[in-house]
Design a protein around this motif. Sequence first.
Motif, PDB file in Angstrom:
ATOM      1  N   PRO A   1      39.741  48.352   2.760  1.00  0.00           N
ATOM      2  CA  PRO A   1      39.032  47.516   3.732  1.00  0.00           C
ATOM      3  C   PRO A   1      39.951  47.234   4.926  1.00  0.00           C
ATOM      4  N   VAL A   2      39.580  47.746   6.076  1.00  0.00           N
ATOM      5  CA  VAL A   2      40.442  47.588   7.263  1.00  0.00           C
ATOM      6  C   VAL A   2      39.618  47.111   8.464  1.00  0.00           C
ATOM      7  N   ALA A   3      38.562  46.358   8.156  1.00  0.00           N
ATOM      8  CA  ALA A   3      37.653  45.947   9.238  1.00  0.00           C
ATOM      9  C   ALA A   3      38.025  44.600   9.846  1.00  0.00           C
ATOM     10  N   GLY A   4      39.054  43.960   9.311  1.00  0.00           N
ATOM     11  CA  GLY A   4      39.447  42.633   9.813  1.00  0.00           C
ATOM     12  C   GLY A   4      39.938  42.711  11.257  1.00  0.00           C
ATOM     13  N   MET A   5      39.989  41.567  11.906  1.00  0.00           N
ATOM     14  CA  MET A   5      40.335  41.556  13.333  1.00  0.00           C
ATOM     15  C   MET A   5      41.839  41.494  13.583  1.00  0.00           C
ATOM     16  N   GLY A   6      42.601  41.168  12.569  1.00  0.00           N
ATOM     17  CA  GLY A   6      44.061  41.139  12.725  1.00  0.00           C
ATOM     18  C   GLY A   6      44.521  40.170  13.789  1.00  0.00           C
ATOM     19  N   THR A   7      43.915  38.987  13.803  1.00  0.00           N
ATOM     20  CA  THR A   7      44.191  38.044  14.902  1.00  0.00           C
ATOM     21  C   THR A   7      45.644  37.565  14.920  1.00  0.00           C
ATOM     22  N   ARG A   8      46.312  37.609  13.741  1.00  0.00           N
ATOM     23  CA  ARG A   8      47.695  37.106  13.723  1.00  0.00           C
ATOM     24  C   ARG A   8      48.640  38.001  14.517  1.00  0.00           C
ATOM     25  N   PHE A   9      48.160  39.200  14.861  1.00  0.00           N
ATOM     26  CA  PHE A   9      49.011  40.100  15.643  1.00  0.00           C
ATOM     27  C   PHE A   9      48.537  40.262  17.078  1.00  0.00           C
TER      28      PHE A   9
ATOM     29  N   PRO B   1      44.898  49.011  16.026  1.00  0.00           N
ATOM     30  CA  PRO B   1      44.532  48.453  14.721  1.00  0.00           C
ATOM     31  C   PRO B   1      45.799  48.064  13.957  1.00  0.00           C
ATOM     32  N   LYS B   2      45.747  46.934  13.274  1.00  0.00           N
ATOM     33  CA  LYS B   2      46.916  46.447  12.535  1.00  0.00           C
ATOM     34  C   LYS B   2      47.463  47.515  11.578  1.00  0.00           C
ATOM     35  N   GLU B   3      46.546  48.268  10.968  1.00  0.00           N
ATOM     36  CA  GLU B   3      46.939  49.227   9.934  1.00  0.00           C
ATOM     37  C   GLU B   3      47.692  50.429  10.494  1.00  0.00           C
ATOM     38  N   ILE B   4      47.672  50.575  11.832  1.00  0.00           N
ATOM     39  CA  ILE B   4      48.380  51.690  12.471  1.00  0.00           C
ATOM     40  C   ILE B   4      49.781  51.238  12.891  1.00  0.00           C
TER      41      ILE B   4
ATOM     42  N   LYS C   1      29.779  43.345  10.700  1.00  0.00           N
ATOM     43  CA  LYS C   1      30.201  41.977  11.027  1.00  0.00           C
ATOM     44  C   LYS C   1      31.336  41.604  10.095  1.00  0.00           C
ATOM     45  N   PRO C   2      32.360  40.904  10.595  1.00  0.00           N
ATOM     46  CA  PRO C   2      33.481  40.533   9.712  1.00  0.00           C
ATOM     47  C   PRO C   2      33.112  39.366   8.799  1.00  0.00           C
ATOM     48  N   LEU C   3      32.324  39.675   7.751  1.00  0.00           N
ATOM     49  CA  LEU C   3      31.804  38.601   6.891  1.00  0.00           C
ATOM     50  C   LEU C   3      32.727  38.301   5.715  1.00  0.00           C
ATOM     51  N   GLY C   4      33.858  39.002   5.655  1.00  0.00           N
ATOM     52  CA  GLY C   4      34.805  38.724   4.577  1.00  0.00           C
ATOM     53  C   GLY C   4      35.160  39.975   3.782  1.00  0.00           C
ATOM     54  N   LEU C   5      36.245  39.857   3.015  1.00  0.00           N
ATOM     55  CA  LEU C   5      36.733  41.002   2.230  1.00  0.00           C
ATOM     56  C   LEU C   5      35.690  41.477   1.208  1.00  0.00           C
ATOM     57  N   GLY C   6      35.023  40.513   0.557  1.00  0.00           N
ATOM     58  CA  GLY C   6      34.006  40.885  -0.434  1.00  0.00           C
ATOM     59  C   GLY C   6      32.903  41.713   0.219  1.00  0.00           C
ATOM     60  N   HIS C   7      32.504  41.298   1.405  1.00  0.00           N
ATOM     61  CA  HIS C   7      31.454  42.023   2.129  1.00  0.00           C
ATOM     62  C   HIS C   7      31.929  43.417   2.524  1.00  0.00           C
ATOM     63  N   ALA C   8      33.192  43.521   2.942  1.00  0.00           N
ATOM     64  CA  ALA C   8      33.741  44.836   3.325  1.00  0.00           C
ATOM     65  C   ALA C   8      33.699  45.795   2.130  1.00  0.00           C
ATOM     66  N   VAL C   9      34.075  45.307   0.964  1.00  0.00           N
ATOM     67  CA  VAL C   9      34.049  46.148  -0.244  1.00  0.00           C
ATOM     68  C   VAL C   9      32.607  46.538  -0.571  1.00  0.00           C
TER      69      VAL C   9
ATOM     70  N   LEU D   1      44.553  46.840  -0.006  1.00  0.00           N
ATOM     71  CA  LEU D   1      44.680  46.237   1.329  1.00  0.00           C
ATOM     72  C   LEU D   1      45.984  46.756   1.944  1.00  0.00           C
ATOM     73  N   PRO D   2      45.873  47.571   2.987  1.00  0.00           N
ATOM     74  CA  PRO D   2      47.095  48.215   3.515  1.00  0.00           C
ATOM     75  C   PRO D   2      48.109  47.225   4.087  1.00  0.00           C
ATOM     76  N   ASP D   3      47.671  45.989   4.399  1.00  0.00           N
ATOM     77  CA  ASP D   3      48.679  45.073   4.958  1.00  0.00           C
ATOM     78  C   ASP D   3      49.528  44.415   3.877  1.00  0.00           C
ATOM     79  N   ASP D   4      49.194  44.625   2.611  1.00  0.00           N
ATOM     80  CA  ASP D   4      50.138  44.287   1.540  1.00  0.00           C
ATOM     81  C   ASP D   4      50.899  45.564   1.220  1.00  0.00           C
TER      82      ASP D   4
HETATM   83  P1  UTP Z   1      42.900  39.202   6.476  1.00  0.00           P
HETATM   84  O1  UTP Z   1      42.586  37.920   5.834  1.00  0.00           O
HETATM   85  O2  UTP Z   1      44.321  39.590   6.577  1.00  0.00           O
HETATM   86  O3  UTP Z   1      42.221  39.205   7.909  1.00  0.00           O
HETATM   87  O4  UTP Z   1      42.103  40.316   5.717  1.00  0.00           O
HETATM   88  P2  UTP Z   1      42.537  40.149   9.143  1.00  0.00           P
HETATM   89  O5  UTP Z   1      41.377  40.087  10.071  1.00  0.00           O
HETATM   90  O6  UTP Z   1      42.942  41.516   8.703  1.00  0.00           O
HETATM   91  O7  UTP Z   1      43.812  39.471   9.847  1.00  0.00           O
HETATM   92  P3  UTP Z   1      43.992  38.052  10.573  1.00  0.00           P
HETATM   93  O8  UTP Z   1      43.988  37.020   9.475  1.00  0.00           O
HETATM   94  O9  UTP Z   1      42.883  37.865  11.570  1.00  0.00           O
HETATM   95  O10 UTP Z   1      45.317  38.181  11.227  1.00  0.00           O
HETATM   96  C1  UTP Z   1      42.550  40.897   4.509  1.00  0.00           C
HETATM   97  C2  UTP Z   1      42.033  42.315   4.425  1.00  0.00           C
HETATM   98  O11 UTP Z   1      40.618  42.324   4.369  1.00  0.00           O
HETATM   99  C3  UTP Z   1      40.072  43.115   5.413  1.00  0.00           C
HETATM  100  C4  UTP Z   1      41.166  43.163   6.478  1.00  0.00           C
HETATM  101  O12 UTP Z   1      41.022  44.318   7.294  1.00  0.00           O
HETATM  102  C5  UTP Z   1      42.428  43.178   5.621  1.00  0.00           C
HETATM  103  O13 UTP Z   1      42.719  44.484   5.137  1.00  0.00           O
HETATM  104  N1  UTP Z   1      38.820  42.484   5.889  1.00  0.00           N
HETATM  105  C6  UTP Z   1      38.767  41.136   6.053  1.00  0.00           C
HETATM  106  C7  UTP Z   1      37.725  43.266   6.157  1.00  0.00           C
HETATM  107  O14 UTP Z   1      37.763  44.508   6.029  1.00  0.00           O
HETATM  108  N2  UTP Z   1      36.579  42.660   6.586  1.00  0.00           N
HETATM  109  C8  UTP Z   1      36.480  41.318   6.749  1.00  0.00           C
HETATM  110  O15 UTP Z   1      35.405  40.834   7.119  1.00  0.00           O
HETATM  111  C9  UTP Z   1      37.617  40.537   6.474  1.00  0.00           C
END
Ligand code: UTP
Length: 297
Positions: free
Chosen positions: A11-19, A27-30, A108-116, A132-135
Amino acid sequence: MRSKVTKAIFPVAGMGTRFLPATKSVPKEIMTLVDRPLVQYAIDEARSAGIKEFIFVTSRGKGALEDYFDNAPQLEQALRKKGKTELLEILKSTNMDSGEIAYMRQHKPLGLGHAVWCARRLVGNEPFAVILPDDVIAAEKSCLQQMVEAFEETQSNIVAAMEVPDDKASSYGILDIKEDMGALVSTKGMVEKPAPGTQPSNLAVIGRYILTPTVLQKLNKKTVGAGGEIQLTDAIDDARNDGEEVYGLRFKGTRYDCGSKAGFLQATVAFALARSELRDDLFKFIQDMVAADKAAE
Ligand code: UTP
């Protein structure tokens, strides 16, 4: 019949706002640890554990990630012409075979569960891994491989687990332990981001999972949990409530939280120090920095 795990969801759809602002366009994963993007470490780990199908759940703006997995024939030809065989081999080792990798959009970024859940049709009715590639986990035997071995024994849900201090527990999913068998623990519950002081243990879930298809069915309910997101841990716990076992595995290895700046920097230093061609100079640089810092105190 005993099931094998051959599919992994990334799951790599998160916004990565911390970066931000970097993740405005990258993309954070790159982002790279030394010279390899985070996602390459994740792919290598999955392969080492016997994964054959790689399913990425992406979102808008992640094009660079898809490009990364394309073969680069022109680049390969240029390296071949120049006799840069070592670089050529490194490049080729990152190529993915046709049909081995699939991309699914989470709209839509609805959460990790939704991404899966978005990957459910590609997974079908078999156990699957989630990475999760960021771990990033440095280990002699890869974390996922350790988990696959445990799965071969238990044929049940397994999450990667690690001890965290009290004041960090509210940032994780935390296991409620039924029986502690050493490396493996069975669970009687799991709480996502417990309020400070209410955690049932100090054993936190980190970004590696092996799950049964029941968890995907539970995700169908789209239950909104902590932080207003559809949480994967809630669906896993729901499967447990229905009679499935959920184990935590205390893996052997060091986990870096590369979703945070501090973790990313620590991983960069650790991975660079592990490289023989970089180690001596970097070590000296760090020693000099520390000495200068002490002298200035
Ligand atoms: P994080 O909680 O680290 O969120 O997601 P994020 O968007 O990647 O980063 P921040 O917090 O805004 O900096 C944990 C994992 O779940 C994925 C993220 O891509 C990451 O691999 N994820 C999270 C999704 O794929 N979709 C979502 O809606 C939320």
